[in-house]
Design a protein around this motif. Structure first.
Motif, PDB file in Angstrom:
ATOM      1  N   PRO A  55      18.037  35.959  35.655  1.00  0.00           N
ATOM      2  CA  PRO A  55      19.401  36.268  35.204  1.00  0.00           C
ATOM      3  C   PRO A  55      20.079  37.328  36.080  1.00  0.00           C
ATOM      4  O   PRO A  55      21.259  37.224  36.397  1.00  0.00           O
ATOM      5  CB  PRO A  55      19.210  36.767  33.773  1.00  0.00           C
ATOM      6  CG  PRO A  55      17.924  36.140  33.328  1.00  0.00           C
ATOM      7  CD  PRO A  55      17.064  36.100  34.559  1.00  0.00           C
ATOM      8  N   TYR A  88      22.443  29.853  36.840  1.00  0.00           N
ATOM      9  CA  TYR A  88      23.054  29.805  35.505  1.00  0.00           C
ATOM     10  C   TYR A  88      22.788  28.451  34.843  1.00  0.00           C
ATOM     11  O   TYR A  88      22.545  28.379  33.642  1.00  0.00           O
ATOM     12  CB  TYR A  88      24.564  30.057  35.577  1.00  0.00           C
ATOM     13  CG  TYR A  88      24.968  31.477  35.895  1.00  0.00           C
ATOM     14  CD1 TYR A  88      24.400  32.569  35.246  1.00  0.00           C
ATOM     15  CD2 TYR A  88      25.970  31.732  36.832  1.00  0.00           C
ATOM     16  CE1 TYR A  88      24.785  33.861  35.519  1.00  0.00           C
ATOM     17  CE2 TYR A  88      26.369  33.035  37.109  1.00  0.00           C
ATOM     18  CZ  TYR A  88      25.775  34.093  36.455  1.00  0.00           C
ATOM     19  OH  TYR A  88      26.178  35.372  36.723  1.00  0.00           O
ATOM     20  N   ASP A  93      23.134  29.015  30.899  1.00  0.00           N
ATOM     21  CA  ASP A  93      24.180  30.011  30.712  1.00  0.00           C
ATOM     22  C   ASP A  93      25.537  29.382  31.043  1.00  0.00           C
ATOM     23  O   ASP A  93      25.976  29.380  32.192  1.00  0.00           O
ATOM     24  CB  ASP A  93      23.897  31.220  31.612  1.00  0.00           C
ATOM     25  CG  ASP A  93      24.899  32.345  31.445  1.00  0.00           C
ATOM     26  OD1 ASP A  93      25.998  32.114  30.898  1.00  0.00           O
ATOM     27  OD2 ASP A  93      24.578  33.468  31.887  1.00  0.00           O
ATOM     28  N   GLY A  96      28.208  31.839  32.425  1.00  0.00           N
ATOM     29  CA  GLY A  96      27.928  32.154  33.827  1.00  0.00           C
ATOM     30  C   GLY A  96      28.347  31.018  34.746  1.00  0.00           C
ATOM     31  O   GLY A  96      28.948  31.246  35.804  1.00  0.00           O
ATOM     32  N   ARG A  97      28.043  29.793  34.325  1.00  0.00           N
ATOM     33  CA  ARG A  97      28.456  28.617  35.123  1.00  0.00           C
ATOM     34  C   ARG A  97      29.967  28.571  35.262  1.00  0.00           C
ATOM     35  O   ARG A  97      30.491  28.332  36.353  1.00  0.00           O
ATOM     36  CB  ARG A  97      27.958  27.326  34.471  1.00  0.00           C
ATOM     37  CG  ARG A  97      26.479  27.090  34.653  1.00  0.00           C
ATOM     38  CD  ARG A  97      25.961  25.879  33.889  1.00  0.00           C
ATOM     39  NE  ARG A  97      26.824  24.716  33.959  1.00  0.00           N
ATOM     40  CZ  ARG A  97      27.021  23.877  32.946  1.00  0.00           C
ATOM     41  NH1 ARG A  97      26.421  24.074  31.781  1.00  0.00           N
ATOM     42  NH2 ARG A  97      27.789  22.824  33.079  1.00  0.00           N
TER      43      ARG A  97
END
Length: 160
Positions: A55, A88, A93, A96-97
């Motif tokens: 992460p 991501y 996530d 995040g993407r």
């Protein structure tokens, strides 16, 4: 003294905190000292990779991409942002993407690759809608408006 001037922590318990501090510093320097922000992001990435902290690798890569974009280093920006996007994706996530895709679209727009920019931004918009994220949606709609304006599709720019 800049955050990056301090010696790096060497025990595992402090590595996460140190990486977070460097990533925060990189983001804070976006508008004031991009080269120092880039150095902070590089340090965060090196520590995160050494700790195998996926992460935080994604976050540092994302920061590197944004900072490289601001320095007109588009190939480096895209490489870092695509790396962040892939991580991501593996982590599941979605936020995040979406954020990475928004910046990928911004880089492609700056490179005048409007087709790639639209593809990235429209996908980011879909993800932000899935997340019910009004700020993310607004950021992407602004970017879409810029793209449509640059390709002289003024009605679509106004609709974005």
């Amino acid at each position: 003294m800049l955050v990056t001037d301090r010696p790096a922590a060497h025990d595992g318990a402090n590595d996460g905190e140190r990486i977070d501090e460097l990533n925060r510093s990189a983001r804070q320097l976006l508008n004031s000292d991009v080269p120092a922000g880039l150095e902070a992001a590089r340090s965060a990435l090196a520590l995160a990779e050494a700790a195998s902290d996926r992460p935080r690798v994604a976050e540092a890569s994302h920061n590197l991409g944004v900072l490289n974009c601001l320095l007109f280093q588009y190939a480096e920006a895209l490489s870092a942002l695509h790396r962040a996007y892939e991580i991501y994706m593996q982590l599941g996530d979605t936020a995040g993407r979406a954020a990475a895709l928004n910046w990928i679209g911004n880089v492609e727009w700056r490179r005048s690759d409007y087709g790639a920019a639209l593809k990235a931004q429209l996908t980011a918009l879909h993800l932000h809608r899935e997340l019910s994220d009004p700020q993310g949606k607004a950021d992407v709609l602004n970017s879409l408006g810029n793209i449509y304006f640059h390709v002289s599709e003024y009605d679509r720019a106004l609709d974005a």
